[in-house]
Write an enzyme that holds these catalytic residues in place. Sequence first.
Site, PDB file in Angstrom:
ATOM      1  N   ASP A 239      27.155  18.236 -31.271  1.00  0.00           N
ATOM      2  CA  ASP A 239      28.571  18.497 -31.591  1.00  0.00           C
ATOM      3  C   ASP A 239      29.393  17.214 -31.518  1.00  0.00           C
ATOM      4  O   ASP A 239      29.279  16.455 -30.550  1.00  0.00           O
ATOM      5  CB  ASP A 239      29.171  19.479 -30.577  1.00  0.00           C
ATOM      6  CG  ASP A 239      28.454  20.825 -30.550  1.00  0.00           C
ATOM      7  OD1 ASP A 239      27.619  21.071 -31.434  1.00  0.00           O
ATOM      8  OD2 ASP A 239      28.762  21.615 -29.640  1.00  0.00           O
TER       9      ASP A 239
ATOM     10  N   GLU B  16      29.031  16.493 -27.384  1.00  0.00           N
ATOM     11  CA  GLU B  16      27.954  16.896 -26.470  1.00  0.00           C
ATOM     12  C   GLU B  16      26.723  17.341 -27.245  1.00  0.00           C
ATOM     13  O   GLU B  16      26.766  17.561 -28.461  1.00  0.00           O
ATOM     14  CB  GLU B  16      28.424  18.024 -25.563  1.00  0.00           C
ATOM     15  CG  GLU B  16      28.873  19.249 -26.328  1.00  0.00           C
ATOM     16  CD  GLU B  16      28.719  20.540 -25.524  1.00  0.00           C
ATOM     17  OE1 GLU B  16      28.045  20.521 -24.485  1.00  0.00           O
ATOM     18  OE2 GLU B  16      29.250  21.563 -25.976  1.00  0.00           O
TER      19      GLU B  16
ATOM     20  N   GLU C 176      27.243  31.930 -18.948  1.00  0.00           N
ATOM     21  CA  GLU C 176      26.942  32.291 -20.333  1.00  0.00           C
ATOM     22  C   GLU C 176      25.943  33.448 -20.419  1.00  0.00           C
ATOM     23  O   GLU C 176      25.215  33.601 -21.402  1.00  0.00           O
ATOM     24  CB  GLU C 176      26.426  31.052 -21.074  1.00  0.00           C
ATOM     25  CG  GLU C 176      27.494  30.003 -21.218  1.00  0.00           C
ATOM     26  CD  GLU C 176      26.935  28.655 -21.603  1.00  0.00           C
ATOM     27  OE1 GLU C 176      27.083  28.275 -22.763  1.00  0.00           O
ATOM     28  OE2 GLU C 176      26.349  27.971 -20.752  1.00  0.00           O
TER      29      GLU C 176
ATOM     30  N   SER D 210      30.102  26.515 -22.849  1.00  0.00           N
ATOM     31  CA  SER D 210      31.008  27.549 -23.358  1.00  0.00           C
ATOM     32  C   SER D 210      32.470  27.318 -22.984  1.00  0.00           C
ATOM     33  O   SER D 210      33.249  28.261 -22.883  1.00  0.00           O
ATOM     34  CB  SER D 210      30.580  28.954 -22.882  1.00  0.00           C
ATOM     35  OG  SER D 210      29.451  29.359 -23.586  1.00  0.00           O
TER      36      SER D 210
ATOM     37  N   SER E  50      25.350  32.710 -35.289  1.00  0.00           N
ATOM     38  CA  SER E  50      25.713  31.478 -34.577  1.00  0.00           C
ATOM     39  C   SER E  50      25.535  30.266 -35.487  1.00  0.00           C
ATOM     40  O   SER E  50      24.753  30.293 -36.449  1.00  0.00           O
ATOM     41  CB  SER E  50      24.826  31.289 -33.347  1.00  0.00           C
ATOM     42  OG  SER E  50      25.001  32.339 -32.437  1.00  0.00           O
TER      43      SER E  50
ATOM     44  N   ASN F 295      23.770  20.347 -27.147  1.00  0.00           N
ATOM     45  CA  ASN F 295      23.413  21.641 -26.577  1.00  0.00           C
ATOM     46  C   ASN F 295      21.921  21.878 -26.767  1.00  0.00           C
ATOM     47  O   ASN F 295      21.454  22.087 -27.883  1.00  0.00           O
ATOM     48  CB  ASN F 295      24.196  22.751 -27.279  1.00  0.00           C
ATOM     49  CG  ASN F 295      25.665  22.667 -26.954  1.00  0.00           C
ATOM     50  OD1 ASN F 295      26.097  23.079 -25.894  1.00  0.00           O
ATOM     51  ND2 ASN F 295      26.435  22.085 -27.863  1.00  0.00           N
TER      52      ASN F 295
HETATM   53  N1  LIG Z   1      37.592  14.583 -25.729  1.00  0.00           N
HETATM   54  C1  LIG Z   1      37.944  15.698 -26.379  1.00  0.00           C
HETATM   55  N2  LIG Z   1      38.877  15.658 -27.362  1.00  0.00           N
HETATM   56  C2  LIG Z   1      39.262  16.781 -28.017  1.00  0.00           C
HETATM   57  N3  LIG Z   1      38.763  18.000 -27.768  1.00  0.00           N
HETATM   58  C3  LIG Z   1      37.826  18.122 -26.802  1.00  0.00           C
HETATM   59  C4  LIG Z   1      37.364  16.979 -26.070  1.00  0.00           C
HETATM   60  N4  LIG Z   1      36.438  17.411 -25.183  1.00  0.00           N
HETATM   61  C5  LIG Z   1      36.342  18.740 -25.338  1.00  0.00           C
HETATM   62  N5  LIG Z   1      37.166  19.184 -26.306  1.00  0.00           N
HETATM   63  C6  LIG Z   1      37.360  20.589 -26.709  1.00  0.00           C
HETATM   64  O1  LIG Z   1      36.841  21.434 -25.695  1.00  0.00           O
HETATM   65  C7  LIG Z   1      35.717  22.185 -26.172  1.00  0.00           C
HETATM   66  C8  LIG Z   1      34.669  22.302 -25.084  1.00  0.00           C
HETATM   67  O2  LIG Z   1      34.256  21.027 -24.646  1.00  0.00           O
HETATM   68  P1  LIG Z   1      32.733  20.599 -24.613  1.00  0.00           P
HETATM   69  O3  LIG Z   1      32.667  19.198 -24.147  1.00  0.00           O
HETATM   70  O4  LIG Z   1      32.090  20.892 -25.907  1.00  0.00           O
HETATM   71  O5  LIG Z   1      32.134  21.534 -23.453  1.00  0.00           O
HETATM   72  P2  LIG Z   1      31.264  22.872 -23.490  1.00  0.00           P
HETATM   73  O6  LIG Z   1      29.885  22.462 -23.056  1.00  0.00           O
HETATM   74  O7  LIG Z   1      31.907  23.748 -22.485  1.00  0.00           O
HETATM   75  O8  LIG Z   1      31.270  23.418 -24.881  1.00  0.00           O
HETATM   76  C9  LIG Z   1      35.256  21.435 -27.407  1.00  0.00           C
HETATM   77  O9  LIG Z   1      34.601  22.272 -28.302  1.00  0.00           O
HETATM   78  C10 LIG Z   1      36.600  20.925 -27.958  1.00  0.00           C
HETATM   79  O10 LIG Z   1      37.312  21.974 -28.606  1.00  0.00           O
HETATM   80 MG   LIG Z   2      30.861  22.402 -26.622  1.00  0.00          MG
END
Ligand SMILES: Nc1ncnc2c1ncn2[C@@H]1O[C@H](COP(=O)(O)OP(=O)(O)O)[C@@H](O)[C@H]1O
Ligand SMILES: [Mg+2]
Length: 361
Positions: free
Chosen positions: A297, A311, A17, A185, A322, A313
């Site tokens: 989120d 998650e 990132e 990301s 942002s 952040n």
């Molecule tokens: N269990 C899930 N169900 C549906 N979409 C998911 C799920 N986990 C992740 N995503 C999708 O993937 C994206 C990235 O996952 P995330 O866990 O937020 O990791 P990062 O830290 O890379 O943002 C999320 O914003 C969402 O769009």
């Molecule tokens: Mg995310």
Amino acid sequence: MTKKTSVGLIFGGNSSEYEVSIMSAHNIYNAIDTNKFDVYPMWITNDGYLASDEDSRKVLNDPKLAVSNPHKVANISNIIELKDRPEIDVFFPIVHGNLGEDGCLQGLFRILDKPFVGDDVLAAAVTMDKEMTKILAQRAGVLVADWISIKRFEYDDANNEKRDYEFVAKKLGHDLFVKPSNQGSSVGVSHVTNAQEYEQALKEAFKYDDKVLVEETVHGSEVETAVLGNDKPIVAGVGQITNAKGSFYTYENKYDDNSTSTLQIPADLPEGIVEKVRSNALKVYQATECSGLARIDSMLRDGDHEIVLTEVNALPGFTNISMYPKLFEEVGIPYTDLITKLIEYGMERYDHKKTLLHKHD
Ligand SMILES: Nc1ncnc2c1ncn2[C@@H]1O[C@H](COP(=O)(O)OP(=O)(O)O)[C@@H](O)[C@H]1O
Ligand SMILES: [Mg+2]
């Protein structure tokens, strides 16, 4: 006139990132209240070098200069040179991901005995790890997507049943997300619905981490909220991200101009849902012992409208467009004031820690 506070604005780093960090720092640099703060930009180059103040300033004025050598994993031990900067009153690390957002840089500030903006060591480390975040969130009564985690030693064992799509699908369903436990990301994140995709996704995710999560897919839109403060945190409103059908919030959808995801701030959602997102966020912020800031989120699940945590952040994207700053702007805290508050919260936490006794005998 009281003396201005000297802020060491640290940006760049060696995570995936890197570019996001440069853009966030560029925006902070342009918006920070110069009546209160003197800014010392400190650029960690992609080669792990702590650039001179002059070069750092140049990059913040023209971020394009920094994107010459992206994604080169480098040792950033030169950051130890921060010990030679006694004039800095407070550090403002705007370094996402690996080493910047995961407690490591925070540990350095603690050792240097300097106040810093954002989460402390523990919260940064646990929120960087999506599995730890889920465990703590569950404990606080917050719903998370069902998951299994796979460690590298399990993945390396050809007989381990977690490598078998049908076995995992029996527990979590056929529609799955595979992701590194410690990343950001959307790097290394895949959506899979068959054995071949599952295998490929595991391979990809293990490039980034020694622990990979497999989650049930939560169908719905994404809802995010922003939290600010130490012991009495405040929670902003809710923003919503809607992804194109069959897509998710990928790296490209997050940062590219031709993104197919749409952001709505504030979200146009019923009061009850907004309140649930906000109260969940506060629970999770406190369960993970965050201070300073975090963006929380979740997914708003289709059908039953449950809020399912995705998650936390610890250092969300921080450009003036942002989600995190926008959510606070919308409740009456403009970008410049938000930066001031974050610095004040960092200093307040430091001053408090100074009152604790440290017994050495
Ligand atoms: N269990 C899930 N169900 C549906 N979409 C998911 C799920 N986990 C992740 N995503 C999708 O993937 C994206 C990235 O996952 P995330 O866990 O937020 O990791 P990062 O830290 O890379 O943002 C999320 O914003 C969402 O769009
Ligand atoms: Mg995310």
